[in-house]
Design an enzyme around this catalytic site. Structure first.
Site: not given
Ligand code: FAD
Ligand code: NAP
Length: 338
Positions: A163, A237, A333
């Site tokens: 990520r 998320s 995130e």
């Protein structure tokens, strides 16, 4: 090429909060970037917006917002084994997955139904069910705001990680991605290692899946498990899954025998953040206009009429509780904008 003043960003991001944008312009073509930037006469800070599915706005955005709508899929090269495709940054990611599956091009079927645009995909190296976009990216083309020209990075130069990429670090806020070039395989090389994919294929009695089968199964699992942003505001998320040392994992395992973990190389273990959040009692929690999703606790949700700060405050409480109970620091995130 018209600048829209005082625009509501509510329909332009998936958390769906009432947020005002100062000015917004739609970018339809890479060749127009330079002239679009001259329209920023008030010299406001820039904000590049794709599908708004990985953003949390903590305030009104007193910014010059560039909504990336550069379209087009161009076949650059093809041989018996692969295709090389250059895709406009404003194309919708999931429509590209549908295109690839329809042509029997392999490599992105596990990433079906990830919201957002092509241009944002390299930003956080999107991934799902054992595949990451870095594995199919050849290069990323962008307008460099410092040099005022179009430049290109190869896959290696993008410094992709979990990520993560150079676009979240050295190039953060300095580029407008205009296209991404992908290499997809004409041979079937599927990754069905994730338990949920295997279970779903078994349920359907499919022992030798096609590319389309995998995409179909992924769509089904996601629709069942994840909240649809059209129905309830969220950005997927909210936290990354933390990676800890094998020694820390072993110590936690001794105390919490059911803690799940997946090997990352030989030294580290990835622990699902959803499990940690659930263990701290947050699953299904509601406070004010926001909460923690009742099926997938990694997803923070906005029930309506709320403020970005409420989500941020809730995320801070979750981080603190997991730090206290497990000694693990969760990292957000979702991209935060003040
Ligand atoms: P935006 O939210 O618009 O932007 C995200 C960031 O990228 C911002 O900082 C923005 O400025 C920057 N950016 C966007 N476009 C450009 C550009 N052209 N040039 C420069 N900077 C740009 N992510 C996963 O990795 N895997 C998943 O499985 C997944 N599932 C999700 C499920 C749901 C329900 C939701 C809501 C989100 C999910 N996400 C997932 C997160 C999200 O879909 C991805 O991060 C996606 O790539 C964001 O795309 P976007 O166009 O909406 O980006
Ligand atoms: P899940 O299947 O319940 O698994 C929980 C976590 O454990 C996953 O996030 C995954 O990490 C890890 N995991 C599970 N099986 C694994 C395996 N065989 N090998 C290695 N790691 C494994 O996850 P989920 O929440 O339903 O999500 C499914 C997939 O979609 C995941 O890949 C997830 O990342 C992705 N997703 C991402 C977002 C987002 O916004 N970023 C939102 C929804 C779903 P990884 O995350 O590293 O895969």
């Amino acid at each position: 090429m018209e600048v829209v003043q005082h625009i509501s960003l509510k329909p332009l991001h998936t958390f769906g909060m009432e947020v005002q944008g100062a000015q917004l312009i739609r970018l339809k073509n890479a060749a127009e970037v330079a002239s679009i930037l001259t329209k920023n006469v008030d010299n406001l800070p820039l904000l590049v917006l794709g599908g708004g599915s990985n953003m949390l706005f903590l305030n009104d955005m007193n910014r010059f917002i560039i909504k990336n709508e550069i379209k087009g899929i161009e076949l650059l090269e093809e041989d018996a084994d692969v295709v090389i495709l250059k895709v406009g940054a404003g194309e919708v990611w999931d429509e590209f997955v549908t295109y690839a599956v329809a042509h029997n091009y392999c490599g992105i079927e596990n990433m079906a139904l990830i919201p957002g645009t092509i241009g944002a995909a390299p930003m956080q190296n999107i991934g799902a069910y054992g595949r990451e976009v870095k594995d199919v990216i050849v290069g990323v083309e962008y307008w460099n705001l410092e040099t005022a020209q179009i430049e290109m990075l190869t896959n290696e130069q993008c410094h992709f990680g979990y990520r993560d990429s150079i676009f979240k670090h050295e190039l953060k806020g300095k580029v407008i991605i205009t296209s991404v070039t992908f290499k997809l395989s004409k041979h079937i090389n599927l990754n069905t290692s994730y338990g949920t994919i295997q279970d779903e294929l078994a349920l359907l009695g499919i022992s030798n899946p096609s590319i389309a089968d995998v995409a179909k199964v992924v769509r089904k699992i996601r629709l069942e498990k994840l909240p649809n942003p059209i129905e309830i505001g969220n950005a997927g998320s909210f936290f990354k899954n933390p990676t800890i040392s094998n020694a820390q994992y072993a110590a936690l395992k001794a105390e919490y025998p059911t803690i799940p973990g997946y090997a990352v190389g030989t030294q580290n273990t990835k622990v699902p953040a959803a499990w940690l959040i659930e263990q701290c009692g947050w699953k299904g929690h509601k406070e004010g206009h926001v909460g923690v999703h009742h099926r997938q606790p990694l997803v923070l949700v906005h029930f309506g009429d709320g403020h970005g700060q409420e989500i941020y405050d809730l995320s801070s409480k979750i981080i603190d509780s997991i730090q206290t109970k497990f000694g693990i620091t969760l990292e957000r995130e979702v991209q935060l904008y003040q």
